[in-house]
Scaffold this active site. Structure first.
Site, PDB file in Angstrom:
ATOM      1  N   GLU A 100       9.649 -10.090  10.792  1.00 46.07           N
ATOM      2  CA  GLU A 100       9.502 -10.504   9.741  1.00 46.07           C
ATOM      3  C   GLU A 100       8.642  -9.902   8.828  1.00 46.07           C
ATOM      4  OE1 GLU A 100       9.814 -13.559   8.045  1.00 46.07           O
ATOM      5  OE2 GLU A 100      10.462 -15.284   9.327  1.00 46.07           O
ATOM      6  N   ASP A 101       8.670 -10.465   7.577  1.00 45.76           N
ATOM      7  CA  ASP A 101       7.518  -9.787   6.844  1.00 45.76           C
ATOM      8  C   ASP A 101       6.208 -10.412   6.667  1.00 45.76           C
ATOM      9  OD1 ASP A 101       8.714 -12.061   5.516  1.00 45.76           O
ATOM     10  OD2 ASP A 101       9.040 -10.931   3.670  1.00 45.76           O
ATOM     11  N   ASP A 104       3.833 -17.619   6.521  1.00 43.24           N
ATOM     12  CA  ASP A 104       2.843 -18.299   5.313  1.00 43.24           C
ATOM     13  C   ASP A 104       2.786 -19.893   5.894  1.00 43.24           C
ATOM     14  OD1 ASP A 104       1.740 -18.892   3.231  1.00 43.24           O
ATOM     15  OD2 ASP A 104       3.462 -19.280   2.165  1.00 43.24           O
ATOM     16  N   PHE A 153      -1.367 -14.379  -2.797  1.00 45.76           N
ATOM     17  CA  PHE A 153       0.248 -14.039  -2.579  1.00 45.76           C
ATOM     18  C   PHE A 153       0.054 -12.365  -2.837  1.00 45.76           C
ATOM     19  CE2 PHE A 153       4.382 -13.511  -4.431  1.00 45.76           C
ATOM     20  CZ  PHE A 153       5.006 -14.336  -3.589  1.00 45.76           C
ATOM     21  N   ARG A 166       9.156  -4.738  -4.615  1.00 45.95           N
ATOM     22  CA  ARG A 166       9.465  -4.420  -3.130  1.00 45.95           C
ATOM     23  C   ARG A 166       9.280  -3.158  -2.907  1.00 45.95           C
ATOM     24  NH1 ARG A 166      11.621  -9.012  -0.914  1.00 45.95           N
ATOM     25  NH2 ARG A 166      12.970 -10.047  -2.182  1.00 45.95           N
TER      26      ARG A 166
END
Ligand code: IMP
Length: 179
Positions: A100-101, A104, A153, A166
């Site tokens: 996973e990145d 949150d 963020f 990205r």
């Protein structure tokens, strides 16, 4: 607007990826001696982390990809997680490592764990590059974590806002121009 300084530099990320890979390699050899690890990349955000991590694993590895979406073009989770692209290989009886990145609110990870567990893998572990624990709406944590960060963020190293940034080699804080 992007922060002038990176929150995490490319060097910090590379070092942490090596450390995570060493731990995952050692644990996997204990858990599943001689058996391949089936690494699942959660597109699109984990793509760079996935590419670096699997190359650093000293294990037999097979791969697959899944795309989930909880955002659309917004910057906070709707809690409604949809599967946009399914896995192409069955995972039953495999030793699965989900890559996973960022975790949150946690909705995406809960949904992913439920969906994958139902397919009866031999084992299921999750590694996430980033986590924002202060944003959690459901109690869930990855088995392996790169960095715990504040409620910012962030973009870069695979992470986007509206599909942008990205390709940055480091991770930066992003804020709307009018903020
Ligand atoms: P969750 O369901 O709220 O945990 O959201 C997880 C997903 O939201 C991640 O896989 C990312 O795609 C996206 N996301 C959450 N925070 C950020 C961020 O700071 N930058 C970019 N994407 C994020």
């Amino acid at each position: 607007m992007l922060s002038a300084d990176p929150l995490l530099t490319a060097e910090q990320i590379a070092q942490r990826v090596e450390e995570l890979a060493a731990r995952i390699t050692a644990d996997s050899r204990r858990l599943a001696p001689g058996e391949p690890i089936h690494a699942i990349c959660t597109l699109n955000g984990a793509v760079l982390f996935f590419a670096d991590l699997i190359r650093a694993l000293d294990l037999p590895v097979t791969i697959d990809f899944v795309t989930l979406s909880s955002y659309g073009a917004a910057t906070s989770s709707s809690g409604q997680v949809r599967t946009l692209r399914e896995l192409t290989h069955p995972i039953a009886q495999r030793h699965v490592l989900v890559v996973e990145d960022i975790v949150d609110t946690g909705h995406t990870l809960v949904r992913l764990r439920e969906t994958l567990s139902a397919q009866q893998p031999r084992s299921l572990r999750v590694v996430s590059l980033l986590s924002k624990p202060s944003r959690r709406e459901v109690a869930v944590d990855p088995d392996y974590l790169g960095f715990s960060i504040e409620d910012h963020f962030v973009v870069g190293y695979g992470l986007d806002v509206d599909q942008r940034f990205r390709n940055l080699p480091d991770i930066r804080v992003w804020s709307p121009d009018h903020a």
